[in-house]
Design an enzyme around this catalytic site. Structure first.
Site, PDB file in Angstrom:
ATOM      1  N   SER A 139     -20.282  -4.607   2.769  1.00  0.00           N
ATOM      2  CA  SER A 139     -21.101  -3.966   3.799  1.00  0.00           C
ATOM      3  C   SER A 139     -21.243  -4.846   5.031  1.00  0.00           C
ATOM      4  CB  SER A 139     -22.488  -3.653   3.243  1.00  0.00           C
ATOM      5  OG  SER A 139     -22.392  -2.914   2.048  1.00  0.00           O
TER       6      SER A 139
HETATM    7  N1  SAH Z   1     -22.849  -4.506  -2.529  1.00  0.00           N
HETATM    8  C1  SAH Z   1     -21.445  -4.553  -2.192  1.00  0.00           C
HETATM    9  C2  SAH Z   1     -21.004  -3.294  -1.510  1.00  0.00           C
HETATM   10  C3  SAH Z   1     -19.753  -2.789  -2.129  1.00  0.00           C
HETATM   11  S1  SAH Z   1     -19.260  -1.154  -1.722  1.00  0.00           S
HETATM   12  C4  SAH Z   1     -21.096  -5.807  -1.417  1.00  0.00           C
HETATM   13  O1  SAH Z   1     -21.993  -6.553  -1.014  1.00  0.00           O
HETATM   14  O2  SAH Z   1     -19.906  -6.075  -1.238  1.00  0.00           O
HETATM   15  C5  SAH Z   1     -19.969  -0.233  -3.057  1.00  0.00           C
HETATM   16  C6  SAH Z   1     -19.504  -0.579  -4.441  1.00  0.00           C
HETATM   17  O3  SAH Z   1     -20.122   0.378  -5.325  1.00  0.00           O
HETATM   18  C7  SAH Z   1     -18.007  -0.473  -4.698  1.00  0.00           C
HETATM   19  O4  SAH Z   1     -17.543  -1.681  -5.208  1.00  0.00           O
HETATM   20  C8  SAH Z   1     -17.879   0.654  -5.717  1.00  0.00           C
HETATM   21  O5  SAH Z   1     -16.834   0.462  -6.654  1.00  0.00           O
HETATM   22  C9  SAH Z   1     -19.241   0.601  -6.401  1.00  0.00           C
HETATM   23  N2  SAH Z   1     -19.649   1.828  -7.091  1.00  0.00           N
HETATM   24  C10 SAH Z   1     -19.502   3.113  -6.699  1.00  0.00           C
HETATM   25  N3  SAH Z   1     -20.019   3.959  -7.611  1.00  0.00           N
HETATM   26  C11 SAH Z   1     -20.530   3.166  -8.619  1.00  0.00           C
HETATM   27  C12 SAH Z   1     -21.205   3.441  -9.837  1.00  0.00           C
HETATM   28  N4  SAH Z   1     -21.468   4.681 -10.234  1.00  0.00           N
HETATM   29  N5  SAH Z   1     -21.569   2.400 -10.616  1.00  0.00           N
HETATM   30  C13 SAH Z   1     -21.313   1.125 -10.228  1.00  0.00           C
HETATM   31  N6  SAH Z   1     -20.674   0.804  -9.081  1.00  0.00           N
HETATM   32  C14 SAH Z   1     -20.286   1.817  -8.281  1.00  0.00           C
END
Ligand code: SAH
Length: 215
Positions: free
Chosen positions: A62
């Site tokens: 993000s």
């Molecule tokens: N907090 C992260 C943001 C990553 S983007 C950072 O600081 O980099 C969002 C993430 O959510 C992705 O890696 C995606 O694979 C994950 N995601 C999406 N749906 C999910 C679910 N149901 N359970 C766990 N992770 C999920």
């Protein structure tokens, strides 16, 4: 003159201050964490741009402003036990871990989770526990949580996350349809009552069910 990563980091922190990130603890934590460690090598010179960047498995780390903003509106203290859904690069997890007591984080892409766990070790962060799974289900064995942060967008707030929020607890989650405007929503639990505030328009990758073992 070429700016070093450290110069760029100072400029980014000034920008975040200008954009309304006032919590000095959050700014100190952002200053402390090497964001370049969480992104692909080829993009490291961009580590302190105020933008989201691609990571593996088609996901994103993000934008720093969004990380800081979501952290600020979550009102985290050292006493809190927090659940993060969507570990991704692990960056937001480390930001939260440095401000709270224990951080539980769930990711549905195994390679991302493994890479994040390596970085937690490298940075000597020992209060994060990881789970490979579908975070829409929360983490019932560890519930209830003082705070919940979801870092992927969902059309609706997953019911099981609401159940796993402590009374008086706060959840921050982007809500909306992919391709349309999503909003960061803050939910505060008061007994069986959940109040909602619409905070900020954003664009997040989708919250999906099911798990993915390879990239
Ligand atoms: N907090 C992260 C943001 C990553 S983007 C950072 O600081 O980099 C969002 C993430 O959510 C992705 O890696 C995606 O694979 C994950 N995601 C999406 N749906 C999910 C679910 N149901 N359970 C766990 N992770 C999920």
């Amino acid at each position: 003159m070429r700016l070093t990563l450290s110069d760029k980091k100072s400029l980014l922190l000034d920008e975040l201050r200008d954009e309304g990130i006032e919590d000095e603890k959050i700014l100190a934590v952002l200053s402390d964490i090497p964001r370049e460690d969480f992104i692909p090598k080829a993009l490291r010179t961009q580590a302190y741009e105020n933008s989201a960047l691609p990571i593996n498995s088609g996901q994103t780390i993000s934008q720093p402003y969004i990380v800081a903003y979501m952290t600020q509106v979550l009102k985290v203290t050292k006493k809190h036990k927090i659940l993060e859904v969507g570990t991704g690069s692990g960056y937001q997890a480390v930001v939260l871990a440095k401000l709270c007591r224990r951080l539980f984080t769930v990711e549905r892409h195994l390679p991302l989770l493994n890479a994040a766990a390596e970085i937690f070790k490298k940075l000597n962060i020992f209060n994060i526990t990881t789970l490979f799974g579908n975070g829409m289900k929360g983490w019932p064995e560890q519930a209830p949580f003082d705070r919940i942060m979801v870092t992927a967008a969902s059309e609706e707030v997953p019911e099981r996350l609401l159940e796993q929020l402590k009374d008086g607890g706060i959840m921050v989650i982007p809500i909306g349809v992919q391709g349309e405007i999503q909003y960061i929503i803050r939910i505060t639990r008061n007994g069986d009552d959940y109040s909602e505030e619409n905070l900020l328009p954003v664009k997040f990758v989708p919250l999906l069910s099911g798990i993915v073992h390879d990239s």
